[in-house]
Design a protein around this motif. Structure first.
Motif, PDB file in Angstrom:
ATOM      1  N   PRO A  58      41.607  56.842 112.308  1.00 47.17           N
ATOM      2  CA  PRO A  58      40.570  56.831 111.268  1.00 47.17           C
ATOM      3  C   PRO A  58      40.721  58.017 110.337  1.00 47.17           C
ATOM      4  N   GLU A  59      40.131  57.901 109.177  1.00 49.11           N
ATOM      5  CA  GLU A  59      40.221  58.993 108.209  1.00 49.11           C
ATOM      6  C   GLU A  59      39.330  60.158 108.637  1.00 49.11           C
ATOM      7  N   GLY A  60      39.813  61.343 108.415  1.00 51.93           N
ATOM      8  CA  GLY A  60      39.003  62.538 108.634  1.00 51.93           C
ATOM      9  C   GLY A  60      39.040  63.020 110.067  1.00 51.93           C
ATOM     10  N   PRO A  61      38.876  64.337 110.276  1.00 44.34           N
ATOM     11  CA  PRO A  61      38.918  64.914 111.619  1.00 44.34           C
ATOM     12  C   PRO A  61      37.565  64.786 112.327  1.00 44.34           C
ATOM     13  N   PHE A  62      37.537  65.229 113.583  1.00 42.39           N
ATOM     14  CA  PHE A  62      36.370  65.041 114.447  1.00 42.39           C
ATOM     15  C   PHE A  62      35.802  66.369 114.932  1.00 42.39           C
ATOM     16  N   ASP A  63      34.498  66.332 115.212  1.00 41.91           N
ATOM     17  CA  ASP A  63      33.819  67.497 115.785  1.00 41.91           C
ATOM     18  C   ASP A  63      34.013  67.556 117.295  1.00 41.91           C
ATOM     19  N   LEU A  64      34.133  66.393 117.916  1.00 40.48           N
ATOM     20  CA  LEU A  64      34.233  66.327 119.375  1.00 40.48           C
ATOM     21  C   LEU A  64      35.120  65.161 119.781  1.00 40.48           C
ATOM     22  N   ILE A  65      36.061  65.438 120.666  1.00 39.20           N
ATOM     23  CA  ILE A  65      36.814  64.394 121.361  1.00 39.20           C
ATOM     24  C   ILE A  65      36.553  64.586 122.841  1.00 39.20           C
ATOM     25  N   ILE A  66      36.144  63.521 123.506  1.00 37.90           N
ATOM     26  CA  ILE A  66      35.724  63.608 124.904  1.00 37.90           C
ATOM     27  C   ILE A  66      36.357  62.474 125.689  1.00 37.90           C
ATOM     28  N   SER A  67      36.722  62.751 126.945  1.00 41.51           N
ATOM     29  CA  SER A  67      37.390  61.708 127.726  1.00 41.51           C
ATOM     30  C   SER A  67      37.253  61.960 129.225  1.00 41.51           C
TER      31      SER A  67
END
Length: 283
Positions: free
Chosen positions: A180-189
């Motif tokens: 997706p376009e644009g970066p993220f504040d949080l990636i969780i897994s």
């Protein structure tokens, strides 16, 4: 006619003979579910005589549990962080450690009323993504999974929880088809992280019923965790956070990898039972 109490007692003894942990508690949950009531209400109906149709449903559910099918799969639901989720063999049963992961992630973000962009990798039943959607009303959430069946379950849970418009679902093996376009504040897994040896010693409820692809990973349980650590870095905003649930023997290797990739503020957190269970890394 058999009463509720008599069936609970007989079912408890039967489950105990099959090696089920906490057989009385399991019996009560099963009988309550068969009657469509909360377990605590069962105590007020112990003298109630049961009809044959009710007994047939109870026998079926107790028989499934006796074969060590997980209680949550037999009942069909599981609580998770203020939500009541549908669960079945399409995805892992949500666990208390993962609830703690959600709490840690929310606390690390700071304010709740902010339009964060968040990715839940390996969403399974949708537990993490939906809990975050519930807790963070302005967040934009993406739930990613390589299993089409798991994504269908996650979407069913979104509808069940009234959160069907809050999460975008993506069929992808980690980041392979997710861009997706644009970066993220949080990636969780909470990815697969059990070793082959751990799978051999796992309880039948885990080993024989939950999806293997969501449990076991190559390289002593590290392969998927390593892919996520590397792939998440370039997709996080500066200051963005990666949160991972991990195996208890993975902390040192993952912290080293996070530093090598370029993350700052890399730290490990213990779960409620004191085991090294979580990794936090900031870009």
């Amino acid at each position: 006619m058999l009463t509720v109490l008599e069936v609970v007692q007989r079912s408890s003894a039967f489950l105990e003979g099959k090696g089920v942990e906490s057989p009385r508690l399991n019996a009560e949950w099963l009988i309550a579910a068969a009657l469509g009531m909360d377990r605590m209400k069962l105590y007020m109906q112990f003298d109630r005589p049961l009809k044959e149709a009710e007994l047939a449903e109870m026998r079926s559910m107790v028989a499934r549990r006796a074969k060590r099918e997980p209680l949550q799969y037999v009942i069909g639901t599981a609580p998770f962080h203020e939500l009541d989720l549908k669960v079945d063999s399409r995805a892992l049963i949500p666990r208390p450690e993962t609830e703690q992961l959600v709490e840690l992630a929310i606390d690390s973000l700071g304010e709740n009323d902010v339009p964060y962009r968040i990715v839940d990798l390996g969403t399974g039943s949708g537990a993490i993504a939906l809990a975050l959607a519930f807790a963070l009303p302005r967040a934009e959430l993406f739930a990613v999974d390589a299993s089409r069946d798991a994504l269908e379950l996650a979407q069913e849970n979104a509808l069940r929880c009234g959160l069907q418009n809050r999460v975008t679902y993506v069929l992808s093996d980690w980041f392979s088809d997710f861009d997706p376009e644009g970066p993220f504040d949080l990636i969780i897994s909470n990815p697969p992280y059990l070793t082959d040896e751990e799978m051999k010693t796992a309880e039948p409820e885990v080993r024989d019923f939950e999806p293997l692809s969501a449990l076991r990973a190559d390289r002593e349980g590290l392969s998927d965790l390593e892919q996520i650590v590397r792939g998440a870095f370039e997709r996080l905003k500066p200051g963005g956070i990666l949160w991972l649930e991990t195996g208890i023997g993975h902390r040192s290797a993952l912290l080293d990898l996070c530093s090598e990739v370029g993350y700052s503020d890399c730290l490990g957190c213990d779960d409620w039972s004191g085991r090294p269970r979580f990794i936090k890394a900031t870009r």
